[in-house]
Motif scaffolding. Structure first.
Motif, PDB file in Angstrom:
ATOM      1  N   THR A 169       0.856  -1.178   0.000  1.00  0.00           N
ATOM      2  CA  THR A 169       0.000   0.000   0.000  1.00  0.00           C
ATOM      3  C   THR A 169       0.893   1.230   0.000  1.00  0.00           C
ATOM      4  OG1 THR A 169      -1.704  -1.188   1.234  1.00  0.00           O
ATOM      5  CG2 THR A 169      -1.850   1.223   1.226  1.00  0.00           C
ATOM      6  N   LEU A 170       0.726   2.068  -1.015  1.00  0.00           N
ATOM      7  CA  LEU A 170       1.518   3.287  -1.165  1.00  0.00           C
ATOM      8  C   LEU A 170       0.626   4.494  -0.884  1.00  0.00           C
ATOM      9  CD1 LEU A 170       3.316   2.348  -4.501  1.00  0.00           C
ATOM     10  CD2 LEU A 170       4.175   2.046  -2.167  1.00  0.00           C
ATOM     11  N   THR A 171       1.131   5.406  -0.091  1.00  0.00           N
ATOM     12  CA  THR A 171       0.388   6.629   0.232  1.00  0.00           C
ATOM     13  C   THR A 171       1.089   7.805  -0.435  1.00  0.00           C
ATOM     14  OG1 THR A 171      -0.275   5.672   2.339  1.00  0.00           O
ATOM     15  CG2 THR A 171      -0.531   8.059   2.098  1.00  0.00           C
ATOM     16  N   TRP A 172       0.309   8.563  -1.199  1.00  0.00           N
ATOM     17  CA  TRP A 172       0.828   9.659  -2.014  1.00  0.00           C
ATOM     18  C   TRP A 172       0.394  10.985  -1.406  1.00  0.00           C
ATOM     19  CZ3 TRP A 172       3.847   7.752  -5.862  1.00  0.00           C
ATOM     20  CH2 TRP A 172       3.681   6.410  -6.170  1.00  0.00           C
ATOM     21  N   GLY A 173       1.137  11.478  -0.451  1.00  0.00           N
ATOM     22  CA  GLY A 173       0.840  12.746   0.189  1.00  0.00           C
ATOM     23  C   GLY A 173       0.439  12.543   1.633  1.00  0.00           C
ATOM     24  N   ASP A 174       0.304  13.662   2.320  1.00  0.00           N
ATOM     25  CA  ASP A 174      -0.079  13.649   3.730  1.00  0.00           C
ATOM     26  C   ASP A 174      -1.483  14.221   3.889  1.00  0.00           C
ATOM     27  OD1 ASP A 174       2.393  12.677   4.870  1.00  0.00           O
ATOM     28  OD2 ASP A 174       3.282  14.614   4.378  1.00  0.00           O
ATOM     29  N   GLY A 175      -2.046  14.000   5.029  1.00  0.00           N
ATOM     30  CA  GLY A 175      -3.338  14.587   5.334  1.00  0.00           C
ATOM     31  C   GLY A 175      -4.500  13.683   4.979  1.00  0.00           C
ATOM     32  N   SER A 176      -5.687  14.221   5.190  1.00  0.00           N
ATOM     33  CA  SER A 176      -6.901  13.422   5.005  1.00  0.00           C
ATOM     34  C   SER A 176      -7.235  13.157   3.537  1.00  0.00           C
ATOM     35  CB  SER A 176      -8.081  14.115   5.686  1.00  0.00           C
ATOM     36  OG  SER A 176      -8.280  15.392   5.108  1.00  0.00           O
ATOM     37  N   HIS A 177      -6.651  13.902   2.614  1.00  0.00           N
ATOM     38  CA  HIS A 177      -6.950  13.716   1.193  1.00  0.00           C
ATOM     39  C   HIS A 177      -5.818  13.014   0.440  1.00  0.00           C
ATOM     40  CE1 HIS A 177     -10.590  16.001   1.649  1.00  0.00           C
ATOM     41  NE2 HIS A 177      -9.913  16.989   2.194  1.00  0.00           N
ATOM     42  N   ALA A 178      -4.934  12.366   1.167  1.00  0.00           N
ATOM     43  CA  ALA A 178      -3.828  11.657   0.527  1.00  0.00           C
ATOM     44  C   ALA A 178      -4.371  10.491  -0.305  1.00  0.00           C
ATOM     45  CB  ALA A 178      -2.860  11.138   1.578  1.00  0.00           C
ATOM     46  N   GLU A 179      -3.807  10.314  -1.484  1.00  0.00           N
ATOM     47  CA  GLU A 179      -4.216   9.206  -2.341  1.00  0.00           C
ATOM     48  C   GLU A 179      -3.483   7.941  -1.927  1.00  0.00           C
ATOM     49  OE1 GLU A 179      -4.313   9.808  -6.564  1.00  0.00           O
ATOM     50  OE2 GLU A 179      -4.595  11.961  -6.286  1.00  0.00           O
ATOM     51  N   VAL A 180      -4.129   6.801  -2.155  1.00  0.00           N
ATOM     52  CA  VAL A 180      -3.554   5.510  -1.814  1.00  0.00           C
ATOM     53  C   VAL A 180      -3.657   4.611  -3.039  1.00  0.00           C
ATOM     54  CG1 VAL A 180      -3.818   3.462  -0.352  1.00  0.00           C
ATOM     55  CG2 VAL A 180      -4.150   5.730   0.626  1.00  0.00           C
ATOM     56  N   SER A 181      -2.585   3.867  -3.301  1.00  0.00           N
ATOM     57  CA  SER A 181      -2.629   2.853  -4.359  1.00  0.00           C
ATOM     58  C   SER A 181      -2.099   1.548  -3.771  1.00  0.00           C
ATOM     59  CB  SER A 181      -1.815   3.277  -5.584  1.00  0.00           C
ATOM     60  OG  SER A 181      -0.450   3.389  -5.261  1.00  0.00           O
ATOM     61  N   ARG A 182      -2.469   0.459  -4.431  1.00  0.00           N
ATOM     62  CA  ARG A 182      -2.072  -0.858  -3.930  1.00  0.00           C
ATOM     63  C   ARG A 182      -1.485  -1.691  -5.063  1.00  0.00           C
ATOM     64  NH1 ARG A 182      -6.365   0.992  -1.368  1.00  0.00           N
ATOM     65  NH2 ARG A 182      -6.426   0.906   0.892  1.00  0.00           N
ATOM     66  N   ILE A 183      -0.505  -2.514  -4.694  1.00  0.00           N
ATOM     67  CA  ILE A 183       0.163  -3.388  -5.656  1.00  0.00           C
ATOM     68  C   ILE A 183       0.236  -4.778  -5.038  1.00  0.00           C
ATOM     69  CG2 ILE A 183       2.297  -3.819  -6.946  1.00  0.00           C
ATOM     70  CD1 ILE A 183       2.905  -0.761  -6.516  1.00  0.00           C
ATOM     71  N   ASP A 184      -0.176  -5.786  -5.787  1.00  0.00           N
ATOM     72  CA  ASP A 184      -0.001  -7.163  -5.339  1.00  0.00           C
ATOM     73  C   ASP A 184       1.343  -7.656  -5.878  1.00  0.00           C
ATOM     74  OD1 ASP A 184      -2.299  -7.392  -3.849  1.00  0.00           O
ATOM     75  OD2 ASP A 184      -3.465  -8.333  -5.446  1.00  0.00           O
ATOM     76  N   VAL A 185       2.167  -8.144  -4.968  1.00  0.00           N
ATOM     77  CA  VAL A 185       3.511  -8.590  -5.309  1.00  0.00           C
ATOM     78  C   VAL A 185       3.611 -10.081  -5.013  1.00  0.00           C
ATOM     79  CG1 VAL A 185       5.967  -8.313  -4.815  1.00  0.00           C
ATOM     80  CG2 VAL A 185       4.454  -6.315  -4.771  1.00  0.00           C
ATOM     81  N   GLN A 186       3.962 -10.845  -6.028  1.00  0.00           N
ATOM     82  CA  GLN A 186       4.107 -12.290  -5.876  1.00  0.00           C
ATOM     83  C   GLN A 186       5.595 -12.628  -5.745  1.00  0.00           C
ATOM     84  OE1 GLN A 186       3.372 -14.967  -9.278  1.00  0.00           O
ATOM     85  NE2 GLN A 186       1.878 -15.969  -7.936  1.00  0.00           N
ATOM     86  N   SER A 187       5.909 -13.503  -4.784  1.00  0.00           N
ATOM     87  CA  SER A 187       7.289 -13.916  -4.541  1.00  0.00           C
ATOM     88  C   SER A 187       7.391 -15.430  -4.586  1.00  0.00           C
ATOM     89  CB  SER A 187       7.762 -13.433  -3.170  1.00  0.00           C
ATOM     90  OG  SER A 187       7.674 -12.036  -3.053  1.00  0.00           O
ATOM     91  N   ASP A 188       8.496 -15.919  -5.099  1.00  0.00           N
ATOM     92  CA  ASP A 188       8.776 -17.354  -5.111  1.00  0.00           C
ATOM     93  C   ASP A 188       9.258 -17.751  -3.719  1.00  0.00           C
ATOM     94  OD1 ASP A 188      10.849 -19.656  -5.405  1.00  0.00           O
ATOM     95  OD2 ASP A 188       9.688 -19.725  -7.265  1.00  0.00           O
ATOM     96  N   LEU A 189       8.634 -18.772  -3.136  1.00  0.00           N
ATOM     97  CA  LEU A 189       8.994 -19.175  -1.775  1.00  0.00           C
ATOM     98  C   LEU A 189      10.377 -19.812  -1.694  1.00  0.00           C
ATOM     99  CD1 LEU A 189       5.570 -20.571  -0.522  1.00  0.00           C
ATOM    100  CD2 LEU A 189       6.714 -18.462   0.199  1.00  0.00           C
ATOM    101  N   LYS A 190      10.855 -20.385  -2.784  1.00  0.00           N
ATOM    102  CA  LYS A 190      12.167 -21.030  -2.765  1.00  0.00           C
ATOM    103  C   LYS A 190      13.291 -20.005  -2.922  1.00  0.00           C
ATOM    104  CE  LYS A 190      14.853 -24.749  -4.819  1.00  0.00           C
ATOM    105  NZ  LYS A 190      14.897 -25.791  -5.841  1.00  0.00           N
ATOM    106  N   THR A 191      13.183 -19.160  -3.935  1.00  0.00           N
ATOM    107  CA  THR A 191      14.255 -18.190  -4.211  1.00  0.00           C
ATOM    108  C   THR A 191      14.062 -16.884  -3.450  1.00  0.00           C
ATOM    109  OG1 THR A 191      13.129 -17.175  -6.095  1.00  0.00           O
ATOM    110  CG2 THR A 191      14.538 -19.103  -6.539  1.00  0.00           C
ATOM    111  N   ARG A 192      12.844 -16.630  -2.988  1.00  0.00           N
ATOM    112  CA  ARG A 192      12.442 -15.397  -2.314  1.00  0.00           C
ATOM    113  C   ARG A 192      12.489 -14.185  -3.251  1.00  0.00           C
ATOM    114  NH1 ARG A 192      16.175 -17.578   0.607  1.00  0.00           N
ATOM    115  NH2 ARG A 192      17.501 -15.755   0.701  1.00  0.00           N
ATOM    116  N   LYS A 193      12.630 -14.416  -4.544  1.00  0.00           N
ATOM    117  CA  LYS A 193      12.640 -13.327  -5.524  1.00  0.00           C
ATOM    118  C   LYS A 193      11.209 -12.916  -5.852  1.00  0.00           C
ATOM    119  CE  LYS A 193      17.118 -13.367  -6.934  1.00  0.00           C
ATOM    120  NZ  LYS A 193      17.985 -12.220  -7.024  1.00  0.00           N
TER     121      LYS A 193
END
Length: 169
Positions: free
Chosen positions: A137-161
């Motif tokens: 979850t990324l927050t773009w700015g401060d205060g009550s009107h700050a925008e938020v975006s989300r990214i789903d990140v997949q990782s390999d459990l063996k390599t951790r990449k």
């Protein structure tokens, strides 16, 4: 000098050194109560910890370091840092997907944006088939009107990449 006097003297020296260190350490760490002379924020952080075996922690480590390097983009080392971070944390296929996104959208393929967030957090959202998914979850700015975006990140459990990054719509 008697042994008792030596012990007393050594104890006094140790206590004095400890008190001096306790008084000086906050100033050296930049945690003084006055921030007027320091333009950078000195936020109280309760502490940090990590585990290199935990893929969600590794995603958090990556995003923290990556955002720091983008934020300090005027630093001559920032470009090399970004390249090294991508090489270390992302799989080859993920780096190719990021590069394709950047070429097509003229935006950063890790943040899915052209600017830099001021805050970020990472949470585990599930795992299966040898992969774990974390939501950034990324927050773009401060205060009550700050925008938020989300990214789903997949990782390999063996390599951790990191193997895939997808903005959440």
């Amino acid at each position: 000098m008697s042994i008792r006097k030596r012990k007393t003297l050594l104890t006094a020296v140790a206590v004095t050194a400890g008190l001096t260190l306790a008084a000086v350490t906050p100033a050296l760490a930049g945690t003084s109560t006055s921030t007027a002379s320091h333009p950078a924020r000195a936020a109280a952080v309760p502490g940090a910890q990590g585990d290199p075996r935990n893929v969600t922690q590794r995603v958090a480590d990556f995003y923290g370091a990556y955002i720091d390097a983008v934020w300090d983009g005027e630093d001559a080392a920032a470009g090399a840092d970004l390249k090294a971070l991508r090489a270390f944390y992302l799989s080859n296929s993920a780096r190719k997907k990021v590069a394709a996104y950047e070429k097509k959208n003229h935006a950063d393929g890790i943040l899915f944006a052209q600017n830099v967030p001021v805050k970020w957090k990472v949470a585990y959202t599930g795992s299966g088939a040898g992969h774990a998914t974390s939501r950034v979850t990324l927050t773009w700015g401060d205060g009550s009107h700050a925008e938020v975006s989300r990214i789903d990140v997949q990782s390999d459990l063996k390599t951790r990449k990191i193997t895939d990054l997808k903005p959440v719509r």
